[in-house]
Every structure is written in structure tokens, then in C-alpha cells.
Design a protein around this motif. Structure first.
Motif, short mmCIF file in Angstrom:
data_model
loop_
_atom_site.label_atom_id
_atom_site.label_comp_id
_atom_site.label_asym_id
_atom_site.label_seq_id
_atom_site.Cartn_x
_atom_site.Cartn_y
_atom_site.Cartn_z
N GLY A 37 10.18 7.82 9.04
CA GLY A 37 9.72 6.51 9.52
C GLY A 37 10.41 5.36 8.81
O GLY A 37 11.16 5.58 7.86
N PRO A 38 10.14 4.13 9.26
CA PRO A 38 10.81 2.97 8.68
C PRO A 38 10.55 2.84 7.18
O PRO A 38 9.48 3.22 6.69
N VAL A 39 11.52 2.32 6.47
CA VAL A 39 11.41 2.20 5.01
C VAL A 39 10.47 1.06 4.66
O VAL A 39 10.66 -0.07 5.09
N ASP A 40 9.43 1.36 3.88
CA ASP A 40 8.50 0.32 3.43
C ASP A 40 8.97 -0.30 2.12
O ASP A 40 8.81 -1.49 1.89
N MET A 41 9.53 0.56 1.26
CA MET A 41 10.03 0.03 -0.01
C MET A 41 11.34 0.71 -0.36
O MET A 41 11.48 1.93 -0.25
N GLY A 63 7.70 -5.04 3.89
CA GLY A 63 8.74 -4.45 3.06
C GLY A 63 8.87 -5.05 1.68
O GLY A 63 8.49 -6.19 1.44
N ARG A 64 9.37 -4.20 0.79
CA ARG A 64 9.71 -4.68 -0.55
C ARG A 64 11.02 -4.04 -0.96
O ARG A 64 11.24 -2.85 -0.73
N ILE A 65 11.88 -4.85 -1.56
CA ILE A 65 13.12 -4.32 -2.12
C ILE A 65 13.11 -4.58 -3.62
O ILE A 65 12.91 -5.71 -4.06
N VAL A 66 13.28 -3.52 -4.39
CA VAL A 66 13.31 -3.63 -5.84
C VAL A 66 14.76 -3.47 -6.31
O VAL A 66 15.45 -2.53 -5.90
N PHE A 67 15.20 -4.37 -7.14
CA PHE A 67 16.52 -4.26 -7.77
C PHE A 67 16.31 -3.96 -9.24
O PHE A 67 15.56 -4.66 -9.92
N VAL A 68 16.98 -2.93 -9.74
CA VAL A 68 16.87 -2.64 -11.16
C VAL A 68 18.06 -3.27 -11.87
O VAL A 68 19.18 -2.77 -11.80
N SER A 69 17.79 -4.42 -12.50
CA SER A 69 18.81 -5.06 -13.32
C SER A 69 18.70 -4.49 -14.72
O SER A 69 18.62 -3.27 -14.90
N LYS A 129 2.74 10.08 -6.65
CA LYS A 129 1.38 10.26 -7.16
C LYS A 129 0.39 9.37 -6.41
O LYS A 129 -0.80 9.64 -6.40
N GLN A 130 0.91 8.28 -5.85
CA GLN A 130 0.03 7.37 -5.11
C GLN A 130 0.08 7.61 -3.61
O GLN A 130 -0.39 6.78 -2.83
N GLY A 131 0.71 8.73 -3.23
CA GLY A 131 0.63 9.12 -1.82
C GLY A 131 1.80 8.72 -0.95
O GLY A 131 1.74 8.85 0.28
N ALA A 132 2.89 8.26 -1.56
CA ALA A 132 4.05 7.85 -0.76
C ALA A 132 4.88 9.05 -0.32
O ALA A 132 4.81 10.13 -0.91
N PHE A 133 5.67 8.85 0.76
CA PHE A 133 6.72 9.78 1.17
C PHE A 133 8.02 9.27 0.56
O PHE A 133 8.29 8.07 0.62
N ILE A 134 8.81 10.19 0.00
CA ILE A 134 9.94 9.76 -0.81
C ILE A 134 11.27 10.22 -0.23
O ILE A 134 11.41 11.38 0.16
N THR A 135 12.25 9.33 -0.20
CA THR A 135 13.63 9.74 0.02
C THR A 135 14.41 9.47 -1.26
O THR A 135 14.45 8.34 -1.74
N LEU A 136 15.00 10.53 -1.81
CA LEU A 136 15.83 10.39 -3.01
C LEU A 136 17.29 10.28 -2.58
O LEU A 136 17.77 11.09 -1.79
N VAL A 137 17.99 9.30 -3.10
CA VAL A 137 19.41 9.14 -2.80
C VAL A 137 20.21 9.20 -4.09
O VAL A 137 19.93 8.45 -5.04
N ALA A 174 0.85 -1.19 0.00
CA ALA A 174 0.00 0.00 0.00
C ALA A 174 0.88 1.24 0.00
O ALA A 174 1.63 1.49 0.95
N LEU A 175 0.83 2.02 -1.08
CA LEU A 175 1.73 3.16 -1.19
C LEU A 175 1.29 4.42 -0.44
O LEU A 175 2.15 5.19 0.00
N PRO A 176 -0.01 4.65 -0.26
CA PRO A 176 -0.37 5.87 0.47
C PRO A 176 0.25 5.90 1.87
O PRO A 176 0.07 4.95 2.66
N GLY A 177 1.01 6.94 2.15
CA GLY A 177 1.65 7.07 3.46
C GLY A 177 2.91 6.26 3.64
O GLY A 177 3.60 6.38 4.66
N ALA A 178 3.26 5.42 2.67
CA ALA A 178 4.45 4.58 2.79
C ALA A 178 5.72 5.40 2.59
O ALA A 178 5.71 6.43 1.92
#
Ligand SMILES: NC(=O)C1=CN([C@@H]2O[C@H](COP(=O)(O)OP(=O)(O)OC[C@H]3O[C@@H](n4cnc5c(N)ncnc54)[C@H](OP(=O)(O)O)[C@@H]3O)[C@@H](O)[C@H]2O)C=CC1
Ligand SMILES: CCCCCCCCCCCCCCCC(=O)[C@@H](N)CO
Length: 279
Positions: A88-92, A141-147, A29-37, A4-8
Motif C-alpha cells: 500500500g501507499p507509503v505513510d512514512m 505522510g511523513r518524511i524523516v531525514f537522518v542528518s 513494535k507499534q504495528g507498522a508494515f515495513i519495507t527495508l531498503v 498512527a503507526l498501527p497498520g501504516a
């Protein structure tokens, strides 16, 4: 299981540009909080502004963190901690920081092999290592790897790049086996050779698949190279079983045509080199 992305809280490495920025926008756009690295602070701020134009409520935040994800694990761990304190804790976590260098094997510096391995591979290990304990504890949690498609087959000119992208798959398969009982899920994205915002569609991970590919080439490649990759549905597994022979047959034609392209280019090059010599 879709997250669920809203608030994540979604952390995107390489989020200041290209595919990573598109993923950040889609999540925002789906309501997530974002950290850009990423490393470059100007690019980070620019991307932050662009992402903030897509807000859907006034609580949403885009946090920027400048760090090189491939250098020092402790530094990466520290910035992840800072981000967790603020949002807050990282959801994705989306591991999208990476780069490509192409060239013939003997033309590439050996340092290029080291660099691509540290950015594309270790640069995905460090952030993942920094978030995994909390994800397991929270059972979220979900971890996405971009291969890359070049992480599914080796292609001319991609000796250094392909190896670094293949490595990601090994990491992801092993990690998925470990963390599945903790309700933590892994996705490996295999983008093709385009940089359109269409990638965002693909990389939103809304379907929660382990394998994520785009287009018919991508579909065939994923089925053909499934190996011991986990399956997400019975349908996916059955399709792999049924199509394997057919796709291998098609692949043999692709391989034949790749070989003939390489041979033709080599002959052309030799011809023009000889012509230069006689001229
Ligand atoms: N575009 C394509 O055709 C395809 C791309 N891919 C993969 O997708 C990913 C993104 O590609 P794309 O969007 O094209 O790339 P871009 O070059 O547009 O963006 C790369 C991002 O990664 C960041 N980055 C690079 N190195 C580091 C580092 N050492 N530490 C932290 N951040 C870093 C960059 O910011 P900064 O430089 O400021 O650090 C930037 O934000 C890569 O892993 C690439 O291999 C896969 C298949 C196809
Ligand atoms: C049944 C068999 C099907 C076979 C299909 C073969 C298709 C091959 C396409 C390979 C494209 C490689 C893209 C690399 C993208 C990338 O990461 C670069 N942009 C980095 O610079």
C-alpha cells in the motif's frame, strides 16, 4: 501531529543495520508494515528476521528491497512502486541510508566528496521524490531525514561528511514549506556520535517535530542553529529566543576549546615529526 503507526506502511532506507534497523524495529513494535531498503541482500534478510521477532500481530509484513538509493532515480522509483503494490501507499519514509568518511581536507580524495554527496544527499532526494506525489494526493505522510550533529556544525575531519549532512537540512526546510498545506510533515534527525539503540527512541518521530535531537548538546545545538527552521510549538520558539544569547556564549567556549585541541595536536605532530627527523 504524530502519525498512527498501527497498520501504516513505513519505508526505511538503510534499514538493514544500525540506526535504520532500530527505527524499523520500533515502528514494527507499534504495528507498522515495513519495507527495508539497502544494497546487501544477506544483511537485509538477517535484519528482516530480527525485526520479525518483534511482531505484535500475525498480519504484519517485512518486505526487503535491494537497491542502491544513490545511483539511478528510475530504479529507486520502480522499487518504491513495487513496495506500494505489495504494502500500500507509503505513510512514512525514513531516509537513513548513509555513510561517513573522515579525514583532513587535503587527505580526502575528491571522489569521496562526490560519493558522500550522492549517498547522503541524493540518496535522500530520490526516495523522497518517489513518494511525495502520493503523499500529497492522500494528504497523509511523513518524511524523516537522518542528518547528524555534524550537519549542525562543521568539525575537524568532516569536510566531506558535514557538507552532505548540511545539504539535507536545506532540502528539508524548503520541502516542509511546500508540503505543509497537504498535511505532509518533515522531520530532520540530528543524531550525536553514538550508535546505541537509544536512537530508536529519538527517531520514532512520535512527537512529530521538525527538529529532532538527542541529549543536552543536541538540544543546545538545535536551538543555536535554528536559523529559519520551522517551529513545532510556541514553547519551542520561545525557548530558542530566550536561550540564543546564552547558548552562543557557551558555543564560544566550545569553539575556543576545539581550536586549542586542533592547535595542540598540530604542534604535537610537528614535534614528533621533527624528533623522527633528528633521530
Ligand atoms: N552512527 C552514528 O554515530 C551516526 C550516524 N548518523 C547517520 O545515520 C545514518 C545511519 O547510520 P548507521 O546506522 O551508523 O549506519 P550503518 O552503516 O550501520 O547502516 C547504514 C545502512 O545504510 C545502507 N546503505 C548504505 N549505503 C547505501 C546505498 N547507497 N543504498 C542503499 N542503502 C545503503 C546500509 O546497507 P548496505 O550497505 O547493504 O547498502 C545499511 O543498511 C547515516 O546516514 C549516518 O550518517 C548520524 C549521526 C551519528
Ligand atoms: C551551545 C553549543 C553547544 C555545542 C555542542 C558541541 C557538541 C559537538 C558534538 C559534535 C559531535 C558530532 C557527531 C557526528 C556524528 C556522526 O555523524 C558521526 N558518527 C559519523 O561518523
Amino acid at each position: 501531529k504524530p502519525l498512527a503507526l498501527p497498520g501504516a506502511h513505513v519505508v526505511v532506507t538503510g534499514g538493514s543495520s544500525g540506526i535504520g534497523k532500530c527505527i524499523a524495529i520500533e515502528c514494527y513494535k507499534q504495528g507498522a508494515f515495513i519495507t527495508l531498503v539497502a544494497r546487501n541482500e544477506d544483511k537485509l534478510l538477517q535484519a528482516k528476521k530480527e525485526i520479525e521477532m518483534h511482531s505484535i500481530n500475525d498480519k504484519q509484513v517485512v518486505l526487503c528491497i535491494s537497491v542502491d538509493v544513490s545511483q539511478d532515480y528510475n530504479q529507486v522509483e520502480n522499487v518504491i512502486k513495487q513496495a506500494q503494490e505489495k504494502l500500500g501507499p507509503v505513510d512514512m519514509l525514513v531516509n537513513c541510508a548513509g555513510m561517513a568518511v573522515s579525514g583532513k581536507f587535503e587527505d580526502l580524495e575528491v571522489s569521496t566528496f562526490e560519493r558522500l554527496m550522492s549517498i547522503n544527499y541524493l540518496g535522500s532526494v530520490y526516495p523522497s521524490r518517489a513518494v511525495i506525489t502520493t503523499m500529497k494526493e492522500r494528504r497523509v505522510g511523513r518524511i524523516v531525514f537522518v542528518s547528524s550533529q555534524a550537519g549542525q556544525l562543521g568539525l575537524f575531519g568532516f569536510t566531506a561528511y558535514s557538507a552532505s549532512k548540511f545539504a539535507i537540512r536545506g532540502l528539508a526546510e524548503a520541502l516542509q514549506m511546500e508540503v505543509k498545506p497537504y498535511n505532509v510533515y518533515i522531520t530532520v534527525a540530528y543524531p550525536p556520535d553514538t550508535d546505541t539503540p537509544g536512537f530508536a527512541e529519538e527517531n520514532r518521530t512520535k512527537q512529530g517535530n521538525f527538529n529532532s535531537s538527542l541529549g543536552s548538546d543536541g538540544y543546545m545545538l538545535s536551538a543555536l542553529t535554528c536559523g529559519m527552521a520551522p517551529v513545532t510549538s510556541i514553547t519551542e520558539g520561545l525557548q530558542q529566543v530566550v536561550t540564543m544569547g546564552l547558548f552562543r556564549t557557551i558555543a564560544l567556549f566550545y569553539l575556543g576549546s576545539f581550536d586549542s585541541i586542533v592547535r595542540r595536536c598540530m604542534m604535537q605532530r610537528e614535534k614528533s615529526e621533527n624528533a623522527d627527523k633528528t633521530a
